[in-house]
Design a protein around this motif. Structure first.
Motif, PDB file in Angstrom:
ATOM      1  N   LEU A 169     -16.306  36.090  55.279  1.00  0.00           N
ATOM      2  CA  LEU A 169     -17.348  36.004  53.347  1.00  0.00           C
ATOM      3  C   LEU A 169     -15.889  36.256  52.778  1.00  0.00           C
ATOM      4  O   LEU A 169     -16.017  35.552  51.372  1.00  0.00           O
ATOM      5  CB  LEU A 169     -18.332  36.744  53.765  1.00  0.00           C
ATOM      6  N   LEU A 170     -15.003  37.091  53.040  1.00  0.00           N
ATOM      7  CA  LEU A 170     -13.732  37.422  52.050  1.00  0.00           C
ATOM      8  C   LEU A 170     -13.164  36.471  51.841  1.00  0.00           C
ATOM      9  O   LEU A 170     -11.631  36.765  52.441  1.00  0.00           O
ATOM     10  CB  LEU A 170     -13.255  38.767  52.185  1.00  0.00           C
ATOM     11  N   ASN A 171     -13.352  35.180  51.843  1.00  0.00           N
ATOM     12  CA  ASN A 171     -12.122  34.130  52.208  1.00  0.00           C
ATOM     13  C   ASN A 171     -11.283  33.790  50.791  1.00  0.00           C
ATOM     14  O   ASN A 171     -12.396  33.991  49.185  1.00  0.00           O
ATOM     15  CB  ASN A 171     -12.663  33.138  52.644  1.00  0.00           C
ATOM     16  N   PRO A 172     -10.162  32.695  50.515  1.00  0.00           N
ATOM     17  CA  PRO A 172      -9.744  32.760  48.973  1.00  0.00           C
ATOM     18  C   PRO A 172     -10.280  32.035  48.283  1.00  0.00           C
ATOM     19  O   PRO A 172     -11.062  33.084  46.639  1.00  0.00           O
ATOM     20  CB  PRO A 172      -8.920  31.580  49.543  1.00  0.00           C
ATOM     21  N   PHE A 173     -11.046  31.458  48.282  1.00  0.00           N
ATOM     22  CA  PHE A 173     -12.555  30.499  47.501  1.00  0.00           C
ATOM     23  C   PHE A 173     -13.200  31.543  47.101  1.00  0.00           C
ATOM     24  O   PHE A 173     -13.357  31.646  45.411  1.00  0.00           O
ATOM     25  CB  PHE A 173     -12.783  29.644  47.644  1.00  0.00           C
ATOM     26  N   ALA A 174     -13.825  31.806  47.639  1.00  0.00           N
ATOM     27  CA  ALA A 174     -15.198  33.169  48.176  1.00  0.00           C
ATOM     28  C   ALA A 174     -14.716  34.592  46.581  1.00  0.00           C
ATOM     29  O   ALA A 174     -15.093  34.869  45.972  1.00  0.00           O
ATOM     30  CB  ALA A 174     -15.895  33.847  49.169  1.00  0.00           C
TER      31      ALA A 174
END
Length: 383
Positions: A169-174
């Motif tokens: 869930l902790l991806n760049p866009f998020a």
């Protein structure tokens, strides 16, 4: 005619989609400044008295403001059971982190001033900071993941299978969306603090408000560009019946770049949402320069309204897309409760939501005014 058939099924679904947005925006507006003030607490107050003043700007109202969070969760559970099941299962650890952080808030308010120890109070100040920062960040991260699609699939019997992980869930866009949520609520909290305090605290609030409004404007613009360039949107490619049964597997869905912006072309009036999202921080900057406190608060409310509404309007009719089985994506037309349930809930909402708004208005009118040092030193009900 059966009573619930006074309103058609597709109309009820649309009404509850709008009401869900109203409740989410209401939570961000009402509890958002509580979270923003909590994030500013360790920095806005330089002395113990100043920090107690900051706490007392939200101390009497934060519990009432959380009603909007409860209403939002209840509405999702009753009106959109599949959305509730998928989101609360897939985001379980994230929701647990939010609840753990929110628990720090009442404990911090009650226990901070129980001892005279400076270290004790400083630790509780940082606990309150965490209680504001973590929910603000994770709510934004969740929205960022919803825009990208959530890794779940549905079996033929509509059983839910979530195939993601917490760290995915902790991806760049998020994380960019999470940062936007943090700066947006800091801006809102700073404006509330300016409205409720005087002297040095209010002056620091203006500084925080300016920087947070600039950051909100820049990050929102960058997020929109990233959504256009790097995030695929979803489109229903088959015919569907807006009043049909709640079966998400009865459609086909395609993923295409820039698809989230199609609604703005099809319905030009919807462009008002991102315009408000961009205009709100500019209004805050102007109001802070002119020292117009109420206008600054209105500007941050405008930004919150525009930013959250732009997500819902761009995604419509989707409410939770699936990244691994697009046809299982949940939409307004195929994931709601029954016709009767939506009608009964609408009647209940029509009765109780105005009562909540009326009580909230009365409470804020009663508590209107500045929090001053003498209010703290004189004792009474001060935190």
């Amino acid at each position: 005619m059966i009573l619930h058939e006074l309103i058609t099924y597709d109309t009820l679904r649309l009404i509850w989609w709008v009401l869900l947005g109203v409740l989410l925006i209401g939570f961000a507006l009402m509890d958002g400044f509580d979270l923003g003030v909590a994030m500013l607490l360790p920095f806005a107050g330089k002395t113990d008295i100043e920090r107690r003043i900051v706490i007392n700007t939200v101390g009497p109202v934060w519990e009432g403001n959380q009603v909007w969070l409860i209403l939002g969760g209840g509405a999702i559970f009753a009106a959109w059971p599949l959305l509730y099941a998928v989101s609360f299962s897939g985001f379980y650890l994230a929701m647990f982190a939010i609840l753990a952080a929110l628990i720090l808030r009442p404990v911090g308010f009650k226990y901070r001033s129980k001892r005279e120890s400076a270290r004790w109070r400083r630790n509780w100040d940082w606990a309150l900071f965490i209680g504001g920062f973590v929910p603000a960040l994770i709510f934004g991260v969740a929205i960022g993941n919803v825009l990208q699609g959530v890794p779940f699939r549905l079996g033929s019997d509509l059983r839910i299978f979530y195939e993601g992980s917490f760290f995915a869930l902790l991806n760049p866009f998020a994380l960019l969306c999470g940062l936007l949520s943090v700066t947006m609520l800091i801006m809102h909290g700073a404006n509330w603090m300016i409205l409720k305090t005087e002297g040095d605290i209010r002056a620091r609030g203006r500084v925080f408000g300016r920087w947070a409004s600039i950051a909100t404007l820049v990050i929102y613009a960058l997020g929109g560009l990233a959504l256009w360039a790097f995030v695929g949107g979803y489109q229903v490619t088959s015919t569907f019946a807006p009043d049909g049964p709640s079966n998400p597997l009865g459609k086909t869905v395609a993923v295409a770049g820039g698809a989230w912006f199609a609604n703005y072309a099809a319905h030009p009036w919807t462009i008002i949402a991102p315009v408000l999202g961009l205009l709100g921080p500019l209004v805050v900057l102007l109001a802070l320069q002119l020292r117009r406190e109420i206008l600054a608060m209105a500007g941050s409310a405008m930004a919150i309204l525009g930013i959250i509404a732009s997500v819902g309007l761009s995604m419509f009719p989707f409410i939770l897309p699936s990244s691994i089985q697009p046809e299982a994506s949940l939409t307004v037309w195929d994931s709601s409760s029954s016709h009767m349930t939506l009608f009964i809930m609408l009647v209940v909402t029509a009765i109780f939501l105005p009562l909540i708004c009326a009580y909230t208005t009365w409470a804020y009118k009663l508590l209107w005014g500045k929090v001053r040092e003498k209010d703290i030193t004189d004792g009474g009900h001060a935190y």
